[in-house]
Design a protein around this motif. Sequence first.
Motif, short mmCIF file in Angstrom:
data_model
loop_
_atom_site.label_atom_id
_atom_site.label_comp_id
_atom_site.label_asym_id
_atom_site.label_seq_id
_atom_site.Cartn_x
_atom_site.Cartn_y
_atom_site.Cartn_z
N MET A 1 0.72 -1.06 -0.50
CA MET A 1 -0.33 0.47 0.23
C MET A 1 1.38 1.13 -0.42
O MET A 1 1.82 1.07 1.52
N ASN A 2 0.75 2.03 -1.00
CA ASN A 2 1.86 3.62 -0.92
C ASN A 2 0.79 4.61 -0.25
O ASN A 2 1.63 5.26 -0.05
N THR A 3 -0.32 4.85 -0.08
CA THR A 3 -0.79 5.22 0.40
C THR A 3 -0.53 5.74 2.13
O THR A 3 -0.17 4.53 3.11
N SER A 4 -1.15 7.14 2.33
CA SER A 4 -0.40 7.30 3.82
C SER A 4 -1.49 6.84 5.10
O SER A 4 -2.90 6.51 4.85
N VAL A 5 -0.84 6.75 5.97
CA VAL A 5 -2.35 6.29 7.47
C VAL A 5 -3.62 7.75 7.61
O VAL A 5 -4.31 7.46 6.78
N THR A 6 -2.61 8.87 7.35
CA THR A 6 -3.47 9.95 7.15
C THR A 6 -4.69 9.32 6.35
O THR A 6 -6.25 10.19 6.65
N ASP A 7 -4.00 9.44 4.99
CA ASP A 7 -4.55 8.98 3.67
C ASP A 7 -5.62 8.88 3.74
O ASP A 7 -7.00 8.52 2.87
N MET A 8 -5.59 7.48 4.00
CA MET A 8 -6.31 6.16 4.88
C MET A 8 -7.60 6.41 4.88
O MET A 8 -8.91 5.54 4.81
N LEU A 9 -7.36 6.90 5.92
CA LEU A 9 -9.17 7.50 6.58
C LEU A 9 -9.58 8.12 6.45
O LEU A 9 -10.83 8.51 6.65
N GLU A 10 -9.66 9.18 5.58
CA GLU A 10 -10.50 9.87 4.68
C GLU A 10 -11.97 9.33 5.00
O GLU A 10 -13.18 10.03 5.99
N VAL A 11 -12.39 8.38 3.63
CA VAL A 11 -13.67 7.61 4.01
C VAL A 11 -13.08 5.94 4.34
O VAL A 11 -13.02 5.62 3.52
N TYR A 12 -13.36 5.56 6.00
CA TYR A 12 -13.31 4.20 5.98
C TYR A 12 -13.97 3.60 5.90
O TYR A 12 -15.24 3.70 7.59
N PHE A 13 -14.67 2.71 5.39
CA PHE A 13 -15.65 2.09 6.05
C PHE A 13 -15.87 0.83 6.12
O PHE A 13 -14.55 0.02 6.64
N ILE A 14 -16.63 0.55 7.87
CA ILE A 14 -16.42 -1.07 8.16
C ILE A 14 -17.96 -1.79 8.38
O ILE A 14 -19.13 -0.72 8.42
N ALA A 15 -17.85 -3.02 7.66
CA ALA A 15 -19.62 -3.49 7.69
C ALA A 15 -18.43 -4.80 7.73
O ALA A 15 -17.72 -5.94 7.71
N GLY A 16 -19.72 -6.44 8.11
CA GLY A 16 -19.39 -7.30 8.61
C GLY A 16 -20.85 -8.36 7.34
O GLY A 16 -21.72 -6.90 7.19
N THR A 17 -20.90 -9.53 7.44
CA THR A 17 -21.81 -9.65 6.84
C THR A 17 -23.37 -9.56 7.74
O THR A 17 -24.05 -9.44 7.51
N GLN A 18 -23.15 -9.26 8.94
CA GLN A 18 -24.83 -8.67 9.90
C GLN A 18 -24.90 -6.95 9.55
O GLN A 18 -26.41 -6.43 9.24
N ASP A 19 -24.06 -6.53 8.31
CA ASP A 19 -25.23 -4.97 8.26
C ASP A 19 -25.42 -5.26 6.75
O ASP A 19 -25.23 -3.98 5.98
N THR A 20 -25.77 -6.02 6.38
CA THR A 20 -26.02 -5.92 4.24
C THR A 20 -26.48 -7.57 4.36
O THR A 20 -25.10 -8.73 4.77
N ASP A 21 -27.07 -7.70 3.07
CA ASP A 21 -27.66 -8.65 2.89
C ASP A 21 -26.44 -9.88 1.71
O ASP A 21 -26.29 -10.46 1.41
N ASP A 22 -25.78 -8.55 1.41
CA ASP A 22 -24.54 -8.86 -0.13
C ASP A 22 -23.17 -8.10 0.49
O ASP A 22 -23.38 -7.55 -0.61
N LEU A 23 -22.27 -8.82 1.58
CA LEU A 23 -21.42 -7.60 1.95
C LEU A 23 -20.26 -7.51 0.73
O LEU A 23 -20.03 -6.41 0.64
N PRO A 24 -20.02 -8.55 -0.55
CA PRO A 24 -18.78 -8.58 -1.37
C PRO A 24 -19.47 -7.38 -2.35
O PRO A 24 -18.50 -6.24 -3.10
N VAL A 25 -20.59 -7.50 -2.77
CA VAL A 25 -21.21 -6.23 -3.48
C VAL A 25 -21.46 -4.87 -2.96
O VAL A 25 -21.42 -4.52 -3.73
N VAL A 26 -21.95 -4.89 -1.69
CA VAL A 26 -21.91 -3.61 -1.03
C VAL A 26 -20.49 -3.13 -1.38
O VAL A 26 -20.49 -2.18 -2.11
N LEU A 27 -19.67 -3.73 -0.73
CA LEU A 27 -18.03 -3.77 -0.69
C LEU A 27 -17.03 -3.11 -1.91
O LEU A 27 -16.64 -1.81 -2.16
N GLU A 28 -17.84 -4.04 -2.78
CA GLU A 28 -16.98 -3.59 -4.64
C GLU A 28 -17.83 -2.26 -5.07
O GLU A 28 -17.28 -1.43 -5.59
N GLN A 29 -18.84 -1.51 -4.51
CA GLN A 29 -19.96 -0.75 -4.62
C GLN A 29 -19.18 0.68 -4.32
O GLN A 29 -18.58 1.85 -4.72
N ALA A 30 -18.76 0.33 -3.07
CA ALA A 30 -18.32 1.63 -1.60
C ALA A 30 -16.97 1.81 -2.93
O ALA A 30 -16.19 2.71 -2.72
#
Length: 218
Positions: A1-30
């Motif tokens: 990874m080349n991004t700095s930790v500060t840059d990586m924090l800008e929009v930090y998405f957190i999820a597991g399968t409990q949060d959505t019906d289709d995690l891989p699809v939602v993650l890909e869109q995100a």
Amino acid sequence: MNTSVTDMLEVYFIAGTQDTDDLPVVLEQALEAGITCFQFREKGEGSLEGQPLKLEEMARRCQALCRRFAVPFIINDNIDLAMKLQADGVHVGQDDLSILEVRKKVGPQMIVGLSTNTLEQYEKALTATGVDYVGIGPAFQPRSKKDHEKVMGLDTIKEAMNKGKAIPSVAIGGINETNAASVWETGVDGLAVVSAVSQSENIKESVSHLKKASDFHK
Ligand SMILES: Cc1ncc(COP(=O)(O)OP(=O)(O)O)c(N)n1
Ligand SMILES: Cc1nc(C(=O)O)sc1CCOP(=O)(O)O
Ligand SMILES: [Mg+2]
């Protein structure tokens, strides 16, 4: 990874399968929409906790997606899984394994994030060895966590930022596109969200509204 930790924090998405019906699809869109970091967090009702094989398989799918977009892949709580998958990082809270123990296990390279839920915890984290970034909150009433700590609020987060910014910080808890501008005003380096993306009807729009320089805040 080349991004700095500060840059990586800008929009930090957190999820597991409990949060959505289709995690891989939602993650890909995100990822397509421009999230800057993803945390795999399988926890609570509807999660894959207690099903280690399925959990690992899901983690690997999410990691492969993150790799495709060169976005850091962080694992919540599960240090052994993070090491097995060679994740980019791990995130732990005040009641999880201590930072000293985590760092001893994962070595010097892996990104380590620590949650702070009070001003005192934040100040202590600023001088801790081995912490790469801090989560700070809850900023507002969390939507995706029942057993959350007392809401900290934006005034306390701002106070924390004024105490010092030696370690990059990401605010968490109840953050959405409508209140994002007020969170950015506290001086944090990023916004961590679960429902603002996992429950969004338009992920592309939601992610762009969460970004620091979004026209939506003006
Ligand atoms: C970025 C970020 N900040 C805070 C948390 C919460 O961590 P923790 O207090 O350990 O609670 P759980 O997430 O484990 O329930 C987080 N995961 N990520
Ligand atoms: C995982 C987590 N940790 C929190 C903390 O305050 O430490 S709040 C939270 C859940 C945040 O969910 P949402 O963005 O849907 O409100
Ligand atoms: Mg934890």
